[in-house]
Enzyme design. Structure first.
Site, PDB file in Angstrom:
ATOM      1  NE  ARG A 256      59.622   6.261   7.449  1.00 33.05           N
ATOM      2  CZ  ARG A 256      58.324   6.499   7.084  1.00 33.05           C
ATOM      3  NH1 ARG A 256      58.040   7.100   5.951  1.00 33.05           N
ATOM      4  NH2 ARG A 256      57.423   5.608   7.685  1.00 33.05           N
TER       5      ARG A 256
ATOM      6  CG  HIS B 294      56.871  10.730   8.225  1.00 29.72           C
ATOM      7  ND1 HIS B 294      57.658  10.767   6.984  1.00 29.72           N
ATOM      8  CD2 HIS B 294      56.125  11.677   8.590  1.00 29.72           C
ATOM      9  CE1 HIS B 294      57.424  12.030   6.649  1.00 29.72           C
ATOM     10  NE2 HIS B 294      56.866  12.662   7.601  1.00 29.72           N
TER      11      HIS B 294
ATOM     12  CE1 TYR C 124      54.250   4.090   7.543  1.00 29.78           C
ATOM     13  CE2 TYR C 124      52.958   5.246   9.185  1.00 29.78           C
ATOM     14  CZ  TYR C 124      54.086   5.018   8.586  1.00 29.78           C
ATOM     15  OH  TYR C 124      55.264   5.609   8.950  1.00 29.78           O
TER      16      TYR C 124
END
Length: 372
Positions: free
Chosen positions: A272, A276, A285
């Site tokens: 990814r 998100h 993160y």
């Protein structure tokens, strides 16, 4: 299949050990086209028209993803989960289905739904939270994008068993991410499907992250496809950035299901590269080291390089594909923009085929309040 290679260090922490094992396990993926565009096993490649079709479908899916970002930033789209970098995983799996099969997508599988046939105007309307995108087309067996994690797996088994009971050869395909493999629904569905021989294809897109939790932290398992062994069904691990390999293994799984040989779990190893959602900040993160190297594995560029090198695509043809895709999207956007503004009462119109007494009362209340 050989055991995953792991790096050994003196007394590693659990997270470090998991990261090393995950890194070593990359060698176990089935792959047909390398990141450089070469094909070591040309005899396994699909025919040229299929390769060109898959390339166009990936380009089309990527264009939607990129335009959705622009629409969101200009206030013309709701919060959207991007899938850029995962086109091969979604296109290569959905393209193996026929119009009579079922598709159960997650919220990140817009590319798969578009590949399967969901119209672009309706897809735009869905991500605008407009009722014009809530009800799926009557002639297309695709369900709305799932927000709950892994709930679509057991539901896909139910659809597959219904098709089996009716005597068809139709298949149900369902998607989850790596985080979904830690949910109870995942295990229940695999056991359910295996025990009853459901014609189901389970796609587990291992994109490295369950929101902000990396796969290596979520589980010590380094090959999620092996979880299929516990339920007596085949598990396959494929390079999810190689659309030809993904299509190859998915077509085999679909044919197995059609022939009454039961379900298959396919782990597509991808990444990814985008946040998100469009409202997410992944820099909170993950680091540059986490994403290093994935741009070189870009699935669209990989197939493009292969097709150009093999003489199956020219720069002029590629430019023509770009123009066609852009024109298609802009025409679809005009259709979506022309949808009438929804009324408040429409929020309850697509919950059930036949409204319940409670919904009838709620709709009447909304209409009364709107009139007031």
């Amino acid at each position: 299949m050989s055991k995953p290679k792991t790096k050994t260090q003196p007394k590693p922490t659990p997270q470090a050990a998991g990261a090393a094992a995950y890194e070593g396990a990359q060698d176990e993926m089935f792959q047909l086209v390398t990141p450089e565009g070469t094909a070591p096993q040309p005899e396994l490649l699909p025919d040229v028209p299929t390769r060109l079709k898959l390339y166009r479908l990936m380009r089309r899916a990527r264009h939607f993803d990129e335009r959705a970002w622009v629409l969101y930033r200009t206030g013309r789209m709701g919060v959207f989960p991007p899938y850029g970098g995962m086109e091969a995983s979604q296109v290569g799996t959905a393209a193996a289905l026929t119009h009579d099969d079922w598709l159960f997508p997650t919220y990140r599988d817009t590319g798969a739904a578009l590949t399967y046939g969901l119209p672009i105007p309706q897809t735009i309307a869905y991500w605008r939270t407009s009722p014009h995108g809530w009800a799926m087309p009557q002639d297309l067996k695709v369900l709305p994008f799932y927000i709950p994690i892994a709930t679509q797996y057991p539901q896909a088994v139910g659809a597959a068993l219904a098709e089996k009971r009716k005597g068809t050869r139709n298949v149900a395909m369902a998607y989850i991410g790596d985080g979904g493999s830690s949910e109870g629904d995942f295990h229940e569905a695999l056991n359910f499907a295996g025990a009853l021989g459901a014609p189901c294809v389970f796609v587990l897109q291992n994109n490295g992250w369950a929101i902000s939790v990396p796969t290596r932290t979520q589980t010590r398992a380094t090959n999620l496809s092996r979880r299929a062994e516990g339920y007596g069904i085949p598990g396959v691990r494929v390079d999810g950035n190689d659309v030809l390999a993904t299509y190859h293994v998915t077509l085999e799984a679909v044919n197995r299901a059609r022939n009454g040989e039961g379900p298959t779990l396919i782990e597509t190893v991808t990444y990814r590269v985008k946040p998100h959602t469009v409202a997410d900040d992944p820099s909170r993160y993950r680091t540059d080291a986490d994403t290093a190297g994935w741009d070189a594995k870009d699935p669209v560029q990989r197939l493009r390089t292969h097709l150009l090198a093999e003489g199956h695509l020219t720069e002029e043809q590629d430019a023509a594909i770009t123009r066609e895709i852009e024109a298609e999207f802009e025409a679809a956007l005009q259709v979506a923009d022309a949808f009438p503004e929804p009324t408040p009462a429409e929020i309850v119109d697509h919950v059930f085929a036949e409204p319940t007494p409670q919904l009838v009362r709620q709709r009447a209340q909304i209409m009364a309040e709107e009139g007031a």
